[in-house]
Design a protein around this motif. Sequence first.
Motif, PDB file in Angstrom:
ATOM      1  N   GLU A   8       0.832  -1.204   0.000  1.00  0.00           N
ATOM      2  CA  GLU A   8       0.000   0.000   0.000  1.00  0.00           C
ATOM      3  C   GLU A   8       0.865   1.252   0.000  1.00  0.00           C
ATOM      4  O   GLU A   8       1.939   1.274   0.597  1.00  0.00           O
ATOM      5  CB  GLU A   8      -0.890  -0.010   1.247  1.00  0.00           C
ATOM      6  N   ILE A   9       0.369   2.299  -0.653  1.00  0.00           N
ATOM      7  CA  ILE A   9       0.986   3.614  -0.547  1.00  0.00           C
ATOM      8  C   ILE A   9      -0.113   4.649  -0.342  1.00  0.00           C
ATOM      9  O   ILE A   9      -1.166   4.604  -1.014  1.00  0.00           O
ATOM     10  CB  ILE A   9       1.845   3.965  -1.778  1.00  0.00           C
ATOM     11  N   LEU A  10       0.114   5.559   0.599  1.00  0.00           N
ATOM     12  CA  LEU A  10      -0.815   6.647   0.879  1.00  0.00           C
ATOM     13  C   LEU A  10      -0.051   7.956   0.748  1.00  0.00           C
ATOM     14  O   LEU A  10       0.998   8.129   1.372  1.00  0.00           O
ATOM     15  CB  LEU A  10      -1.392   6.514   2.287  1.00  0.00           C
ATOM     16  N   ILE A  11      -0.590   8.852  -0.061  1.00  0.00           N
ATOM     17  CA  ILE A  11       0.018  10.175  -0.241  1.00  0.00           C
ATOM     18  C   ILE A  11      -1.038  11.210   0.103  1.00  0.00           C
ATOM     19  O   ILE A  11      -2.175  11.147  -0.410  1.00  0.00           O
ATOM     20  CB  ILE A  11       0.501  10.395  -1.693  1.00  0.00           C
ATOM     21  N   SER A  12      -0.669  12.155   0.954  1.00  0.00           N
ATOM     22  CA  SER A  12      -1.637  13.173   1.348  1.00  0.00           C
ATOM     23  C   SER A  12      -0.991  14.549   1.356  1.00  0.00           C
ATOM     24  O   SER A  12       0.123  14.709   1.850  1.00  0.00           O
ATOM     25  CB  SER A  12      -2.208  12.855   2.733  1.00  0.00           C
ATOM     26  N   LYS A  17      -5.596  19.438   1.359  1.00  0.00           N
ATOM     27  CA  LYS A  17      -6.557  18.492   1.932  1.00  0.00           C
ATOM     28  C   LYS A  17      -6.983  17.462   0.879  1.00  0.00           C
ATOM     29  O   LYS A  17      -8.168  17.132   0.709  1.00  0.00           O
ATOM     30  CB  LYS A  17      -7.797  19.209   2.465  1.00  0.00           C
ATOM     31  N   THR A  18      -5.957  16.935   0.190  1.00  0.00           N
ATOM     32  CA  THR A  18      -6.199  15.908  -0.819  1.00  0.00           C
ATOM     33  C   THR A  18      -5.332  14.693  -0.504  1.00  0.00           C
ATOM     34  O   THR A  18      -4.319  14.795   0.198  1.00  0.00           O
ATOM     35  CB  THR A  18      -5.876  16.417  -2.225  1.00  0.00           C
ATOM     36  N   ALA A  19      -5.702  13.556  -1.054  1.00  0.00           N
ATOM     37  CA  ALA A  19      -4.944  12.336  -0.780  1.00  0.00           C
ATOM     38  C   ALA A  19      -5.242  11.291  -1.839  1.00  0.00           C
ATOM     39  O   ALA A  19      -6.168  11.424  -2.652  1.00  0.00           O
ATOM     40  CB  ALA A  19      -5.281  11.803   0.606  1.00  0.00           C
ATOM     41  N   ARG A  20      -4.422  10.228  -1.822  1.00  0.00           N
ATOM     42  CA  ARG A  20      -4.660   9.085  -2.698  1.00  0.00           C
ATOM     43  C   ARG A  20      -4.012   7.861  -2.058  1.00  0.00           C
ATOM     44  O   ARG A  20      -2.884   7.901  -1.594  1.00  0.00           O
ATOM     45  CB  ARG A  20      -4.068   9.316  -4.086  1.00  0.00           C
ATOM     46  N   LYS A  21      -4.773   6.768  -2.046  1.00  0.00           N
ATOM     47  CA  LYS A  21      -4.246   5.502  -1.535  1.00  0.00           C
ATOM     48  C   LYS A  21      -4.301   4.467  -2.654  1.00  0.00           C
ATOM     49  O   LYS A  21      -5.306   4.333  -3.354  1.00  0.00           O
ATOM     50  CB  LYS A  21      -5.050   5.021  -0.335  1.00  0.00           C
ATOM     51  N   PHE A  22      -3.164   3.756  -2.812  1.00  0.00           N
ATOM     52  CA  PHE A  22      -3.087   2.686  -3.816  1.00  0.00           C
ATOM     53  C   PHE A  22      -2.719   1.389  -3.113  1.00  0.00           C
ATOM     54  O   PHE A  22      -1.946   1.368  -2.149  1.00  0.00           O
ATOM     55  CB  PHE A  22      -2.014   3.003  -4.867  1.00  0.00           C
ATOM     56  N   TYR A  23      -3.251   0.300  -3.651  1.00  0.00           N
ATOM     57  CA  TYR A  23      -2.922  -1.024  -3.135  1.00  0.00           C
ATOM     58  C   TYR A  23      -2.156  -1.787  -4.220  1.00  0.00           C
ATOM     59  O   TYR A  23      -2.429  -1.664  -5.419  1.00  0.00           O
ATOM     60  CB  TYR A  23      -4.183  -1.793  -2.766  1.00  0.00           C
ATOM     61  N   PHE A  24      -1.186  -2.577  -3.757  1.00  0.00           N
ATOM     62  CA  PHE A  24      -0.381  -3.370  -4.686  1.00  0.00           C
ATOM     63  C   PHE A  24      -0.491  -4.842  -4.308  1.00  0.00           C
ATOM     64  O   PHE A  24      -0.645  -5.192  -3.124  1.00  0.00           O
ATOM     65  CB  PHE A  24       1.085  -2.946  -4.645  1.00  0.00           C
ATOM     66  N   LYS A 537      -4.824  15.220 -11.310  1.00  0.00           N
ATOM     67  CA  LYS A 537      -5.686  14.991 -10.159  1.00  0.00           C
ATOM     68  C   LYS A 537      -5.363  13.638  -9.515  1.00  0.00           C
ATOM     69  O   LYS A 537      -6.272  12.866  -9.197  1.00  0.00           O
ATOM     70  CB  LYS A 537      -7.160  15.024 -10.582  1.00  0.00           C
ATOM     71  N   LEU A 538      -4.059  13.388  -9.354  1.00  0.00           N
ATOM     72  CA  LEU A 538      -3.697  12.131  -8.694  1.00  0.00           C
ATOM     73  C   LEU A 538      -4.279  12.092  -7.289  1.00  0.00           C
ATOM     74  O   LEU A 538      -4.816  11.072  -6.849  1.00  0.00           O
ATOM     75  CB  LEU A 538      -2.174  11.979  -8.645  1.00  0.00           C
ATOM     76  N   LEU A 539      -4.185  13.214  -6.560  1.00  0.00           N
ATOM     77  CA  LEU A 539      -4.762  13.321  -5.225  1.00  0.00           C
ATOM     78  C   LEU A 539      -6.107  14.042  -5.325  1.00  0.00           C
ATOM     79  O   LEU A 539      -6.270  14.953  -6.136  1.00  0.00           O
ATOM     80  CB  LEU A 539      -3.835  14.098  -4.295  1.00  0.00           C
ATOM     81  N   ASN A 540      -7.044  13.644  -4.454  1.00  0.00           N
ATOM     82  CA  ASN A 540      -8.348  14.304  -4.484  1.00  0.00           C
ATOM     83  C   ASN A 540      -8.930  14.423  -3.076  1.00  0.00           C
ATOM     84  O   ASN A 540      -8.500  13.749  -2.137  1.00  0.00           O
ATOM     85  CB  ASN A 540      -9.317  13.579  -5.412  1.00  0.00           C
ATOM     86  N   GLU A 541      -9.946  15.288  -2.960  1.00  0.00           N
ATOM     87  CA  GLU A 541     -10.551  15.574  -1.656  1.00  0.00           C
ATOM     88  C   GLU A 541     -11.299  14.353  -1.101  1.00  0.00           C
ATOM     89  O   GLU A 541     -11.295  14.107   0.110  1.00  0.00           O
ATOM     90  CB  GLU A 541     -11.519  16.758  -1.783  1.00  0.00           C
ATOM     91  N   LYS A 542     -11.936  13.617  -1.966  1.00  0.00           N
ATOM     92  CA  LYS A 542     -12.717  12.468  -1.517  1.00  0.00           C
ATOM     93  C   LYS A 542     -11.832  11.438  -0.815  1.00  0.00           C
ATOM     94  O   LYS A 542     -12.186  10.925   0.256  1.00  0.00           O
ATOM     95  CB  LYS A 542     -13.424  11.842  -2.721  1.00  0.00           C
ATOM     96  N   GLU A 545     -10.885  12.591   2.641  1.00  0.00           N
ATOM     97  CA  GLU A 545     -11.943  12.403   3.626  1.00  0.00           C
ATOM     98  C   GLU A 545     -12.056  10.936   4.044  1.00  0.00           C
ATOM     99  O   GLU A 545     -12.292  10.638   5.219  1.00  0.00           O
ATOM    100  CB  GLU A 545     -13.284  12.889   3.053  1.00  0.00           C
ATOM    101  N   GLU A 546     -11.875  10.045   3.110  1.00  0.00           N
ATOM    102  CA  GLU A 546     -11.973   8.608   3.416  1.00  0.00           C
ATOM    103  C   GLU A 546     -10.842   8.135   4.329  1.00  0.00           C
ATOM    104  O   GLU A 546     -11.011   7.164   5.075  1.00  0.00           O
ATOM    105  CB  GLU A 546     -11.960   7.807   2.116  1.00  0.00           C
ATOM    106  N   ASN A 547      -9.712   8.830   4.268  1.00  0.00           N
ATOM    107  CA  ASN A 547      -8.536   8.381   5.036  1.00  0.00           C
ATOM    108  C   ASN A 547      -8.066   9.434   6.045  1.00  0.00           C
ATOM    109  O   ASN A 547      -6.925   9.370   6.509  1.00  0.00           O
ATOM    110  CB  ASN A 547      -7.395   8.068   4.068  1.00  0.00           C
ATOM    111  N   VAL A 548      -8.951  10.399   6.365  1.00  0.00           N
ATOM    112  CA  VAL A 548      -8.527  11.513   7.211  1.00  0.00           C
ATOM    113  C   VAL A 548      -8.035  11.046   8.575  1.00  0.00           C
ATOM    114  O   VAL A 548      -7.077  11.603   9.124  1.00  0.00           O
ATOM    115  CB  VAL A 548      -9.675  12.548   7.356  1.00  0.00           C
TER     116      VAL A 548
END
Length: 564
Positions: A8-12, A17-24, A537-542, A545-548
């Motif tokens: 997993e990688i999480l970037i915020s 106030k944006t983020a993105r989580k990826f699973y490998f 838009k790699l990172l987004n607000e949604k 919020e899901e990973n805040v």
Amino acid sequence: MNDVILTEILISDFQEKTARKFYFNEGINIITSSENHVGKSSLIKSIYYTLGAEVNFDDSWNKLSKIYSVKFRLGNQNYQVVRYTKKFAVLQNENLLLLTDDVSHELAKKLEEIFDFGIYLPNKNNQKVELAPPVFSYMPYYIDQDLGWSEIYNSFNNLGQYKKDDRLKSLYYHLGIYNKKTIKLMSDKDIVNQELKKLESESEKIQTVIETLSSEINNIVPASNIEELERNLTISKNKIDELVKVVALKRNEIQKLEGLSQGHKFQLALIEKKEKISINEKSVKNEFLCPICGYRLNNEIFKIVEINHGLITKKYATEQISFQISKLEEDLKNKKIEYISLMKNLKKEEDLSIDDKSNYENYLTQRGLEKTINSLNIKYDNNLTQRNELVEKIKDINKELKDLPTKENVESIYKDFVIQNLLSLGAWESSYEEKIGILKPIKAQGTLLNKIILAQEVALFQTIENLDLKITKFPFVIDSPRGNEASKLSSYEILKLIINIDSLKQIIISTVDFENYRKDLNYTGKIEITFLNDKRKLLNEKMYEENVSEIESLFELFSENRDS
């Protein structure tokens, strides 16, 4: 299992106030899109950046406003590395192991413990061998879109603390030629060799001194024994002391006679100045003192004359005094002869004493030199023993090193795989035959550059697999492998070579339009595909919020330990 598997990688971005989580997943992971500028490269760059490497992000990507978290699995243990600016947190099963901003030492050491893998290189400034930063563990496992396709193993920044040749030698660790044990053995061997050279130099000096002293001792006449010399010295000293006393007495007698003679001569001279000398009670009582110098006249002479004649005449006094002077001169002459003889004897004894002292000193010199030579011989024997022990140590170290893969064998296997890969890519030229080498990669330009770089990197992994090395391997992360390819066939050949690397448990590829090639690749294994569509838009607000909750806990991790 010695493979690091990213999960997993999480970037915020805390400002936006944006983020993105990826699973490998284990196996092939494809990050693709139908067009560029959707963040594929930023995602790919963030993986090893989070693990302590420095990469070349796009100018629009503000890495300092973001917090990064990478989770991975190694064996049956789960780990997490979190990066915020230049601070790192390392966790194992959610337990904090390390919080640091020291990449080169603290983070490198902790990751070496976790990966059971580290690379040691000589620092360019002081040549001291040291644990290299983690980036060198990842160096052959990442090809960057911007830097990696222009020169092999050139995807990371800030590698200048080591010479380029030494940076390439880090590949030997991945191939099992070097490892922590090897470096320790080589370091021990260097230390032993230094000690051996020091002992050899010392041995030569000892031999030189022994030869010099042996030559010196041969020029000294050996004495019989120390007791005899000491006894002779004592006898000689006693003789000299007795002679000195006799000489002193004899000198006193001479001085006394000379005094009497001088007195009589003075009386004689005084009498010659007078016609007649009368003697009476007063003059006798006053002991005939000279009115000029106060000298006492010889009272005996005047008494003798007075008894016989009752009157002292000038003539008679003169005869008597002259007689006394003559007698004194005769005695004085004999005394001087005796004195001269005594002085000769004294000189003789002194010469004998000097000879004895010389013999004594020679004896002491000889005895001292012999003692020194004996001591040096013992030292030389000890030196020889130590040298023999060190030679045996070097033999043992060489034996252990011999059991490791040899460079010649590894180079041969590697070369075969490079040729095989170049042929499969349609990029082989006979001129490459003599240019293939692990530390001297093939250089090329133009459309073949991607294929030549890829052929060599893949050959590295194939060589590791062929040697059956129990060594830690990392995910192979490739960004835009088809960037310079003009034909679909070339793109197909490149993708096929990558996804068929059997020696790696996880491969992550960022490429455009992967679906156009998937069917033709005929790959039967599982491929995990992630599509990115939103430009910039790699990172987004949604996702934020899901990973805040997790994001805030990561920030709190650094905030709570800011002063620790």
